[in-house]
Design a protein around this motif. Sequence first.
Motif, mmCIF file in Angstrom:
data_model
loop_
_atom_site.group_PDB
_atom_site.id
_atom_site.type_symbol
_atom_site.label_atom_id
_atom_site.label_comp_id
_atom_site.label_asym_id
_atom_site.label_seq_id
_atom_site.Cartn_x
_atom_site.Cartn_y
_atom_site.Cartn_z
ATOM 1 N N ALA A 88 0.832 -1.214 0.000
ATOM 2 C CA ALA A 88 0.000 0.000 0.000
ATOM 3 C C ALA A 88 0.863 1.260 0.000
ATOM 4 O O ALA A 88 0.534 2.247 -0.673
ATOM 5 C CB ALA A 88 -0.929 -0.011 1.209
ATOM 6 N N ALA A 226 -6.713 -3.258 1.348
ATOM 7 C CA ALA A 226 -5.682 -2.218 1.482
ATOM 8 C C ALA A 226 -5.309 -1.636 0.128
ATOM 9 O O ALA A 226 -5.155 -0.411 -0.013
ATOM 10 C CB ALA A 226 -4.445 -2.795 2.165
ATOM 11 N N SER A 229 -8.256 0.439 -1.050
ATOM 12 C CA SER A 229 -8.343 1.646 -0.219
ATOM 13 C C SER A 229 -7.268 2.657 -0.607
ATOM 14 O O SER A 229 -7.522 3.860 -0.665
ATOM 15 C CB SER A 229 -8.196 1.281 1.267
ATOM 16 O OG SER A 229 -9.248 0.458 1.697
ATOM 17 N N LEU A 238 -7.641 2.189 5.429
ATOM 18 C CA LEU A 238 -6.501 1.292 5.207
ATOM 19 C C LEU A 238 -5.732 1.057 6.514
ATOM 20 O O LEU A 238 -5.517 -0.085 6.929
ATOM 21 C CB LEU A 238 -5.591 1.907 4.144
ATOM 22 C CG LEU A 238 -4.418 1.101 3.581
ATOM 23 C CD1 LEU A 238 -3.978 1.722 2.257
ATOM 24 C CD2 LEU A 238 -3.228 1.056 4.529
#
Length: 317
Positions: A88, A226, A229, A238
């Motif tokens: 992420a 994640a 998001s 997240l």
Amino acid sequence: MFIQILLLIIGFILLIKGADIFVDGASSTAQNFKVSKMLIGLTIVAFGTSAPELAVSLKALSVGSTDMVLGNVIGSNITNGLLILGVAAIIRGITVKQNTVKKELPLQLLISALLVVLFLDKELNGIGPNMISRSDAMAILLVFSIFLYYIISISRHKIDEDSEPGKYGLVKSLLFVALGLIGIIFGSDLVVNSATKIATTLGVSERVISLTIIAFGTSLPELVTAIISSLKKEQDILVGNIIGSNIFNICIVLSLPVAIYGNLIPSSFEVLDLITIIGMSILLYIFAKTNNYKITKTNGIILILLYLAYYTAVFIM
């Protein structure tokens, strides 16, 4: 083998679509209630995406597969903190709220440390093997009740008056949450079952299966949620999802089955597993604290490299 691979692919499809709907529904629900998205991430999203881990642990301990329970929790938390946050952060640097650095991240570290201390205390004192007893589980559940009280306090005092109107109406938002969660749970179930059967056919040990296939499979909801998001710039959901999931994994996924079925005495676990789960929590706190409350792309690369190093060590050992 062909059928299992097909089920694996179907499971991935359900996970991805379910997570997409779930994030939209959770975000819209937060806006409808004028509640912070961090709170939604710490509760609905975190608990929902941890449902597969809980189902696996309850089933595993009921049939005496203790290594699978502990490996599921430790492996999932390591995957959440190193791989998922790392991916992420590489997609888009993660901004962590100051309150999260001061409260939620230290709480994650405290609960991880509590797990390690309770797991090792009997052997260190020379009174028995490494284990999580029913009394240990009850102590962890007590800590979780404090966490719930903290969340309730947030919900009472942190109302986001300036939040945008919900993307969907309340009923539709909650329906999206429910449908997304169904897709996530069923998708995870298909992925874990089919992947486990494939791994078992190849003769892999229960500890390795639990730390890899099971942990990664049950963490897929967090991974997909994640990524989506991050792409949708829903960073509060997240971060809340990852921290909440890690806390939920230790306090509920591990402790609730032990409180129900009794002591958990694993047959083969390494100190490396415990060191990694503590080190990960410390590292996340340091990254967020020293980078103006951001987990940067460089931090993300470091997290993924540590994830690969840990699992390389697992296979070598």
